[in-house]
Every structure is written in C-alpha cells, then in structure tokens.
Motif scaffolding. Structure first.
Motif, PDB file in Angstrom:
ATOM      1  N   ASN A 180       1.245  -6.379   6.522  1.00  0.00           N
ATOM      2  CA  ASN A 180       1.829  -7.682   6.853  1.00  0.00           C
ATOM      3  C   ASN A 180       1.283  -8.808   5.972  1.00  0.00           C
ATOM      4  OD1 ASN A 180       3.544  -7.267   9.474  1.00  0.00           O
ATOM      5  ND2 ASN A 180       1.699  -6.051   9.781  1.00  0.00           N
ATOM      6  N   SER A 181       0.760  -8.436   4.812  1.00  0.00           N
ATOM      7  CA  SER A 181       0.112  -9.417   3.930  1.00  0.00           C
ATOM      8  C   SER A 181       1.083 -10.207   3.075  1.00  0.00           C
ATOM      9  CB  SER A 181      -0.872  -8.696   3.007  1.00  0.00           C
ATOM     10  OG  SER A 181      -0.182  -7.830   2.113  1.00  0.00           O
ATOM     11  N   GLY A 182       2.286  -9.692   2.898  1.00  0.00           N
ATOM     12  CA  GLY A 182       3.223 -10.327   1.982  1.00  0.00           C
ATOM     13  C   GLY A 182       3.132  -9.812   0.569  1.00  0.00           C
ATOM     14  N   VAL A 183       2.112  -8.998   0.273  1.00  0.00           N
ATOM     15  CA  VAL A 183       1.990  -8.364  -1.040  1.00  0.00           C
ATOM     16  C   VAL A 183       2.949  -7.171  -1.077  1.00  0.00           C
ATOM     17  CG1 VAL A 183       0.408  -7.169  -2.619  1.00  0.00           C
ATOM     18  CG2 VAL A 183      -0.419  -9.072  -1.212  1.00  0.00           C
ATOM     19  N   ARG A 184       3.535  -6.919  -2.245  1.00  0.00           N
ATOM     20  CA  ARG A 184       4.391  -5.736  -2.386  1.00  0.00           C
ATOM     21  C   ARG A 184       3.550  -4.486  -2.140  1.00  0.00           C
ATOM     22  NH1 ARG A 184       8.442  -2.648  -4.914  1.00  0.00           N
ATOM     23  NH2 ARG A 184       7.611  -1.003  -6.243  1.00  0.00           N
ATOM     24  N   ILE A 185       3.991  -3.638  -1.214  1.00  0.00           N
ATOM     25  CA  ILE A 185       3.277  -2.399  -0.930  1.00  0.00           C
ATOM     26  C   ILE A 185       4.206  -1.203  -1.107  1.00  0.00           C
ATOM     27  CG2 ILE A 185       1.574  -3.447   0.607  1.00  0.00           C
ATOM     28  CD1 ILE A 185       3.169  -2.369   2.976  1.00  0.00           C
ATOM     29  N   VAL A 186       3.611  -0.117  -1.532  1.00  0.00           N
ATOM     30  CA  VAL A 186       4.332   1.145  -1.708  1.00  0.00           C
ATOM     31  C   VAL A 186       3.593   2.209  -0.923  1.00  0.00           C
ATOM     32  CG1 VAL A 186       5.177   2.883  -3.322  1.00  0.00           C
ATOM     33  CG2 VAL A 186       5.079   0.474  -4.028  1.00  0.00           C
ATOM     34  N   MET A 187       4.280   2.854   0.003  1.00  0.00           N
ATOM     35  CA  MET A 187       3.699   3.927   0.801  1.00  0.00           C
ATOM     36  C   MET A 187       4.091   5.278   0.221  1.00  0.00           C
ATOM     37  SD  MET A 187       4.414   4.854   4.813  1.00  0.00           S
ATOM     38  CE  MET A 187       4.669   6.589   5.261  1.00  0.00           C
ATOM     39  N   VAL A 188       3.076   6.057  -0.142  1.00  0.00           N
ATOM     40  CA  VAL A 188       3.283   7.451  -0.546  1.00  0.00           C
ATOM     41  C   VAL A 188       2.582   8.284   0.519  1.00  0.00           C
ATOM     42  CG1 VAL A 188       3.164   9.102  -2.434  1.00  0.00           C
ATOM     43  CG2 VAL A 188       3.105   6.660  -2.940  1.00  0.00           C
ATOM     44  N   GLY A 189       3.360   8.794   1.454  1.00  0.00           N
ATOM     45  CA  GLY A 189       2.791   9.311   2.677  1.00  0.00           C
ATOM     46  C   GLY A 189       2.481  10.796   2.700  1.00  0.00           C
ATOM     47  N   LEU A 190       2.009  11.209   3.862  1.00  0.00           N
ATOM     48  CA  LEU A 190       1.633  12.594   4.124  1.00  0.00           C
ATOM     49  C   LEU A 190       2.769  13.561   3.810  1.00  0.00           C
ATOM     50  CD1 LEU A 190      -0.452  14.562   5.537  1.00  0.00           C
ATOM     51  CD2 LEU A 190       0.783  14.062   7.659  1.00  0.00           C
TER      52      LEU A 190
END
Length: 306
Positions: A180-190
């Motif tokens: 919820n930071s507002g920074v672009r995030i990319v999730m590479v998950g399990l």
C-alpha cells in the motif's frame, strides 16, 4: 547499455544464494547493495551467508545488516528447508567483515536510492521487513524507486500456512506497508516457483559447468525445496528472471493486499484477479511462467557464474 541499478534484500537461504549469484554475474545488472533480513534463518546467519557467498564468488558488493525480527509477530525460521545455518551442504571459507557496512540496512538503502543518478529497483527475496521500514522511515525514497520486485505471496495455496507463502507469512504487516506504499510493485509468487523446477539432469549439468555450479549442486543436495529426484524449486531466481526476462511471464495489473487477522488465513495474499473489490490496481502480479524458457535462461545464467 545502461545497467539496471539494483538493491537485493535477502535472507540467504539456498535458493537465495543461486539468485544472488545469477544477479552478480549478469552483465545487465549493477548490484549496488545487498541487505540482509531475518527470514529463512536468523539475521546473523543470513548476513554471514551473504558475506561467504561474496568471498566465494570474488565479488565486492557492500552488505548491510537489517532487521532481525518481524515488525510485531514472533520470529519464525525455515532451517528445516535450508539447514541450521541456512546454507548447509557446502563448506565455505569464513569471510572477513570488510564488505559489511556499519550502517543499518534501512539507512544504507536510503543512501543508495537517494544518491543514484538513475532510479533503483529493489529485489526482495526474503520477508519485506527492511523494505517496509525504508518506506515508512524515509517516504522520500518512494519517488526514486523504479519498482519493487518481490518473490512472495501466492495466488492459491501456501507453503507456510494453508493460504500463506513463507516470506509474507513471516511478516504480513511489513507486506501490507509495501503493498500500500504507492510504489510500483511486482509479485512473483509461490505458484511461479513451483513451476520453475530444476530437474535431476539439470542439476548434473549445473554441477559440471564451473566451480559455482559445483557449489550449487552441493547446496541442492541439502535443499528441501522439492528434491533431487522430482525437481528443485528455484523460487528466488524467478524474481531475477522477471527483472531480466519479463517476456517469459504472464502478468495481470490488479489490486492486491494481505490478510492480517484471519483465523486460518493470516499472511494470505489477496489478489483480485476478477475485480470483485472494485479497487484501483496497485501491483503487477505474475500469473504464469514459460517453464521451457525459464529453464533455458536459468541454465544459461548459471554458465556465466565463473
């Protein structure tokens, strides 16, 4: 070609070791800093593991020691997977501390981010505690971070709880801050890591490549992320793969969050693929990986670790 400016936040960890080596030998990545965080095993062990790897790989990258426990939860560890020290299976030389910074990891991250001429990518391959503290203590860094690519979370089931992946389950409050930071995030998950399998014949090929491959092979024999017969899961390398080969991933931009209070679902990542929550997208989520292309990339990358 301008190299990608990167900070790697990690808790080595056998699969972390492989991901670190690939990044450090890549001609496309400039690793400015390695920060350590408690996760797979305790903070002192993971910090020593990072220093041991750098000595073995003959790489001079500054290391900064970070947070030794989750923000509010009881500490966990995954020594049953990685061994008591986190990197059992190979005898490393003891490092000296010349690469270990006096500054705390959070302060060192801020310094690198705010003084870099180009925006910096943070690769998180451990719990997100350091990154959450960075964004909380130094919100000015948010506009200087290109993106945060993290290995963690799950679209389906978990490996730490029924629905929770270990890195997120270790410190879900930290994950919530990052998401919820507002920074672009990319999730590479399990789910992606479970498809990024290294089969027995691949392990044998890696062993014969070079001295780094031989080291990997001995770590693989101790690693309990899968097994040598049916295939080993290279979770953390998928985050490096996304940085360098995003074309081999299928992604969706959507809203995601993390469950903090569920009786059975603490640490579960909530990925709203169908838009039920009617919330604005805050993440790019990897939903599939081209297994053939990943393996080609992984083996090619290992050949460069000389």
């Amino acid at each position: 070609m301008n190299k990608k400016q990167v900070i790697i936040d990690t808790d080595p960890g056998i699969d972390d070791a492989v991901a670190l080596a690939i990044a450090l030998f890549s001609s496309e990545i400039d690793v400015k800093l390695i920060t350590t965080v408690a996760g797979n095993v305790g903070l002192n062990h993971v910090t020593q593991n990072a220093l041991k790897l750098l000595k073995f790989l003959n790489k001079d990258i500054p290391v900064a020691k970070g947070v030794g426990a989750p923000l509010i939860r009881e500490i966990m560890d995954a020594s049953s997977i990685h061994g008591e020290t986190g990197m059992e299976g190979f005898i490393f030389e003891e490092p000296d501390d010349h690469l270990l910074l006096k500054e705390h990891a959070v302060n060192a991250m801020r310094e690198v981010i705010m003084t870099s001429k180009e925006s910096v990518t943070i690769i998180g391959i451990g719990p997100l505690t350091n990154i959450a503290m960075l964004l909380t203590m130094y919100p000015e860094t948010k506009t200087a971070i290109k993106e945060i690519i993290f290995m963690g979370g799950s679209l389906t089931r978990g490996n730490s709880g029924v629905m929770s992946e270990y890195n997120i389950d270790f410190d879900p409050e930290a994950a919530k801050i990052v998401f919820n930071s507002g920074v672009r995030i990319v999730m590479v998950g399990l789910d992606l890591g479970l498809k990024a399998l290294i089969l027995p014949e691949d392990s044998t090929e890696i062993k014969e490549m070079n001295k780094v491959g031989d080291m990997f092979y001995h770590l693989f024999k101790r690693y309990r992320g899968g097994n040598m017969q049916s295939g080993l899961t290279m979770y953390d390398s998928t985050a490096i793969a996304y940085l360098l080969r995003p074309d081999i991933f299928d992604v969706v931009d959507t809203f995601m969050d993390v469950e903090l209070t569920g009786k059975y679902t603490k640490g579960a990542t909530i990925v709203d693929l169908e838009g039920f929550l009617n919330k604005e997208s805050n993440a790019t989520v990897c939903v599939d990986i081209n297994q053939i292309e990943f393996k080609k990339w992984f083996l090619t990358s290992n050949k460069k670790c000389i």
